[in-house]
Design a protein around this motif. Structure first.
Motif, PDB file in Angstrom:
ATOM      1  N   ALA A 177       0.834  -1.199   0.000  1.00 49.52           N
ATOM      2  CA  ALA A 177       0.000   0.000   0.000  1.00 49.52           C
ATOM      3  C   ALA A 177       0.867   1.246   0.000  1.00 49.52           C
ATOM      4  CB  ALA A 177      -0.924   0.005   1.218  1.00 49.52           C
ATOM      5  N   THR A 178       0.398   2.265  -0.691  1.00 49.11           N
ATOM      6  CA  THR A 178       1.048   3.574  -0.615  1.00 49.11           C
ATOM      7  C   THR A 178       0.787   4.154   0.772  1.00 49.11           C
ATOM      8  OG1 THR A 178      -0.926   4.693  -1.457  1.00 49.11           O
ATOM      9  CG2 THR A 178       0.715   3.957  -3.086  1.00 49.11           C
ATOM     10  N   PRO A 179       1.542   5.166   1.206  1.00 49.10           N
ATOM     11  CA  PRO A 179       1.343   5.716   2.558  1.00 49.10           C
ATOM     12  C   PRO A 179      -0.089   6.150   2.828  1.00 49.10           C
ATOM     13  CG  PRO A 179       3.389   6.521   1.633  1.00 49.10           C
ATOM     14  CD  PRO A 179       2.703   5.772   0.528  1.00 49.10           C
ATOM     15  N   GLU A 180      -0.747   6.754   1.834  1.00 46.68           N
ATOM     16  CA  GLU A 180      -2.117   7.229   2.033  1.00 46.68           C
ATOM     17  C   GLU A 180      -3.081   6.058   2.219  1.00 46.68           C
ATOM     18  OE1 GLU A 180       0.335  10.317   0.740  1.00 46.68           O
ATOM     19  OE2 GLU A 180      -0.025   8.403  -0.278  1.00 46.68           O
ATOM     20  N   ALA A 181      -2.829   4.959   1.539  1.00 43.56           N
ATOM     21  CA  ALA A 181      -3.677   3.777   1.702  1.00 43.56           C
ATOM     22  C   ALA A 181      -3.372   3.070   3.012  1.00 43.56           C
ATOM     23  CB  ALA A 181      -3.493   2.827   0.536  1.00 43.56           C
ATOM     24  N   ALA A 182      -2.090   3.010   3.362  1.00 45.77           N
ATOM     25  CA  ALA A 182      -1.671   2.294   4.563  1.00 45.77           C
ATOM     26  C   ALA A 182      -2.208   2.914   5.844  1.00 45.77           C
ATOM     27  CB  ALA A 182      -0.153   2.229   4.616  1.00 45.77           C
ATOM     28  N   ALA A 191       1.559  -0.571 -14.338  1.00 49.14           N
ATOM     29  CA  ALA A 191       1.202  -0.547 -12.924  1.00 49.14           C
ATOM     30  C   ALA A 191       2.164   0.299 -12.104  1.00 49.14           C
ATOM     31  CB  ALA A 191       1.158  -1.971 -12.381  1.00 49.14           C
ATOM     32  N   MET A 192       3.468   0.190 -12.391  1.00 50.29           N
ATOM     33  CA  MET A 192       4.441   0.973 -11.637  1.00 50.29           C
ATOM     34  C   MET A 192       4.316   2.467 -11.942  1.00 50.29           C
ATOM     35  SD  MET A 192       5.962  -1.034  -9.553  1.00 50.29           S
ATOM     36  CE  MET A 192       4.358  -1.876  -9.456  1.00 50.29           C
ATOM     37  N   ALA A 193       3.932   2.795 -13.162  1.00 48.99           N
ATOM     38  CA  ALA A 193       3.652   4.196 -13.484  1.00 48.99           C
ATOM     39  C   ALA A 193       2.464   4.678 -12.665  1.00 48.99           C
ATOM     40  CB  ALA A 193       3.374   4.355 -14.976  1.00 48.99           C
ATOM     41  N   GLY A 194       1.500   3.787 -12.454  1.00 49.43           N
ATOM     42  CA  GLY A 194       0.353   4.123 -11.614  1.00 49.43           C
ATOM     43  C   GLY A 194       0.752   4.350 -10.167  1.00 49.43           C
ATOM     44  N   VAL A 195       1.688   3.532  -9.676  1.00 52.89           N
ATOM     45  CA  VAL A 195       2.187   3.723  -8.307  1.00 52.89           C
ATOM     46  C   VAL A 195       2.889   5.078  -8.195  1.00 52.89           C
ATOM     47  CG1 VAL A 195       3.781   2.874  -6.555  1.00 52.89           C
ATOM     48  CG2 VAL A 195       2.384   1.253  -7.855  1.00 52.89           C
ATOM     49  N   ASP A 196       3.735   5.396  -9.179  1.00 54.67           N
ATOM     50  CA  ASP A 196       4.425   6.690  -9.177  1.00 54.67           C
ATOM     51  C   ASP A 196       3.425   7.842  -9.129  1.00 54.67           C
ATOM     52  OD1 ASP A 196       6.817   5.325  -9.395  1.00 54.67           O
ATOM     53  OD2 ASP A 196       6.980   5.592 -11.570  1.00 54.67           O
ATOM     54  N   ALA A 197       2.387   7.748  -9.945  1.00 56.60           N
ATOM     55  CA  ALA A 197       1.375   8.814 -10.001  1.00 56.60           C
ATOM     56  C   ALA A 197       0.599   8.894  -8.694  1.00 56.60           C
ATOM     57  CB  ALA A 197       0.426   8.570 -11.171  1.00 56.60           C
ATOM     58  N   ARG A 236      -2.588   9.826  -3.660  1.00 58.25           N
ATOM     59  CA  ARG A 236      -3.791   9.024  -3.859  1.00 58.25           C
ATOM     60  C   ARG A 236      -3.556   7.630  -3.277  1.00 58.25           C
ATOM     61  NH1 ARG A 236      -4.940   5.439  -7.774  1.00 58.25           N
ATOM     62  NH2 ARG A 236      -3.327   6.223  -9.201  1.00 58.25           N
ATOM     63  N   PRO A 237      -4.488   7.105  -2.505  1.00 53.02           N
ATOM     64  CA  PRO A 237      -4.342   5.763  -1.935  1.00 53.02           C
ATOM     65  C   PRO A 237      -4.336   4.690  -3.028  1.00 53.02           C
ATOM     66  CG  PRO A 237      -6.048   6.997  -0.786  1.00 53.02           C
ATOM     67  CD  PRO A 237      -5.717   7.781  -2.024  1.00 53.02           C
ATOM     68  N   MET A 238      -3.452   3.725  -2.900  1.00 55.91           N
ATOM     69  CA  MET A 238      -3.384   2.627  -3.862  1.00 55.91           C
ATOM     70  C   MET A 238      -2.856   1.374  -3.177  1.00 55.91           C
ATOM     71  SD  MET A 238      -1.343   2.468  -7.529  1.00 55.91           S
ATOM     72  CE  MET A 238      -1.354   0.972  -8.534  1.00 55.91           C
ATOM     73  N   VAL A 239      -3.475   0.232  -3.470  1.00 57.20           N
ATOM     74  CA  VAL A 239      -3.017  -1.063  -2.999  1.00 57.20           C
ATOM     75  C   VAL A 239      -2.699  -1.908  -4.237  1.00 57.20           C
ATOM     76  CG1 VAL A 239      -3.648  -3.191  -1.775  1.00 57.20           C
ATOM     77  CG2 VAL A 239      -4.293  -0.960  -0.838  1.00 57.20           C
ATOM     78  N   PHE A 240      -1.619  -2.696  -4.206  1.00 58.13           N
ATOM     79  CA  PHE A 240      -1.183  -3.413  -5.396  1.00 58.13           C
ATOM     80  C   PHE A 240      -0.348  -4.633  -5.019  1.00 58.13           C
ATOM     81  CE2 PHE A 240       1.769  -0.117  -4.224  1.00 58.13           C
ATOM     82  CZ  PHE A 240       3.028  -0.665  -4.380  1.00 58.13           C
TER      83      PHE A 240
END
Length: 317
Positions: free
Chosen positions: A116-121, A185-191, A197-201
């Motif tokens: 998870a990104t920090p915002e999602a975590a 997907a990694m470009a999505g993580v960067d964005a 923006r929260p993201m889980v992957f």
């Protein structure tokens, strides 16, 4: 006029003969996975084998399952990065049972799961949180009321296992599981990181994403073999027939090569057994190809030039 006609006929004959000339086949074929570290390793092996043993290798983009089939048919000689437990059934079939493939003596420790990104975590900390619609709504980017979760590339075996895990844990009904190439997907993580923006992957290590960003791993119960029953991928319904309501087992990957190739070239087989990449080196490979956009062949040439003594050690009889 006659001389001119004779000249034209001679020129045409040369062109015809030239076009009919046979294309020299490579001495061996290395299957190249479609993820960065596998692409780098495939090319490093190509350059190293040419340098130390004088054999020319063709690097061919090929999935792991097709590579093992190629070991049996004689069309493939080396695959640089075979993940386990992902391909445990395939290893059993072609290495243990049929004996047409051999795994190198050394392996690289690894792990895989969900991140998870920090915002999602801040909201989603455990696997159970993914089954809570109130928590996963922060992952909704298209306004349909369901969050999205990248589970891997379409051709990865791990992607099907991640879909099985989502179904077994229950969060598959609460989220839109999407497949895309890792680069996308990694470009999505960067964005997502750049815009908070929260993201889980799906995530795995060694991988450059942990060098770029502060990423949290989703907590799960320890691996339980009793809850991990993956049907062989040769069954078209293997995902629906499988269950995996637990975390992944400890992972590792290693080089595989055709047993027949190893018998024909025992010196190269011994060389492959000595290759000993570290997790840190694999991360750097991934970073160089995915972030710095280095071409796999160019990266490999420089890597081999910079590690001559080490490669000499791998090639010692």
């Amino acid at each position: 006029m006659k001389r001119r006609l004779e000249f034209c006929m001679s020129a045409c004959l040369v062109l015809l003969l030239g076009s009919a000339a046979p294309v020299m086949a490579a001495d061996l074929v290395i299957a190249m996975p479609n993820w960065p570290s596998g692409q780098a390793t495939a090319n490093i092996l190509k350059v190293s084998i040419a340098k130390k043993f004088g054999l020319d290798a063709e690097v061919k983009e090929l999935g792991t399952l097709n590579a093992f089939v190629g070991f049996e048919t004689g069309d493939v000689d080396i695959q640089p990065e075979v993940w386990q437990p992902n391909f445990g059934d395939i290893v059993k079939k072609y290495v243990t049972d049929k004996g047409v493939a051999t795994l190198s003596a050394r392996s690289v420790p690894a792990w895989q799961g969900l991140c998870a990104t920090p915002e999602a975590a801040a909201t989603i900390k455990t696997i159970a949180d993914l089954s809570d619609p109130e928590k996963t709504k922060i992952l909704d980017t298209d306004g349909d009321g369901k969050g999205e979760l990248w589970i891997g590339a379409p051709t990865w075996l791990s992607t099907g296992i991640e879909r099985t895990r989502a179904n077994s844990y229950g969060y598959g009904a609460n989220l839109t599981l999407f497949e895309a190439e890792e680069e996308v997907a990694m470009a999505g993580v960067d964005a997502a990181i750049a815009t908070a923006r929260p993201m889980v992957f799906y995530c795995y290590a060694p991988h450059h994403v942990f060098e770029l960003h502060k990423i949290a791993r989703i907590e799960e119960p320890p691996h339980d073999p009793a809850k991990w029953k993956i049907v062989g991928a040769d069954d078209p319904l293997w995902i629906s027939k499988s269950t995996a309501a637990t975390s992944w087992d400890a992972a590792h990957f290693q080089i595989a090569y055709a047993t027949g190739f190893g018998k024909k070239h025992p010196d190269i087989a011994k060389f492959l057994d000595q290759v000993d990449f570290s997790p840190e080196e694999v991360t750097k490979m991934s970073y160089a190809l995915e972030v710095e956009r280095q071409a796999p062949a160019d990266y490999a040439k420089k890597w081999v030039d910079d590690n001559t003594a080490r490669i000499d050690g791998w090639a010692k009889p």
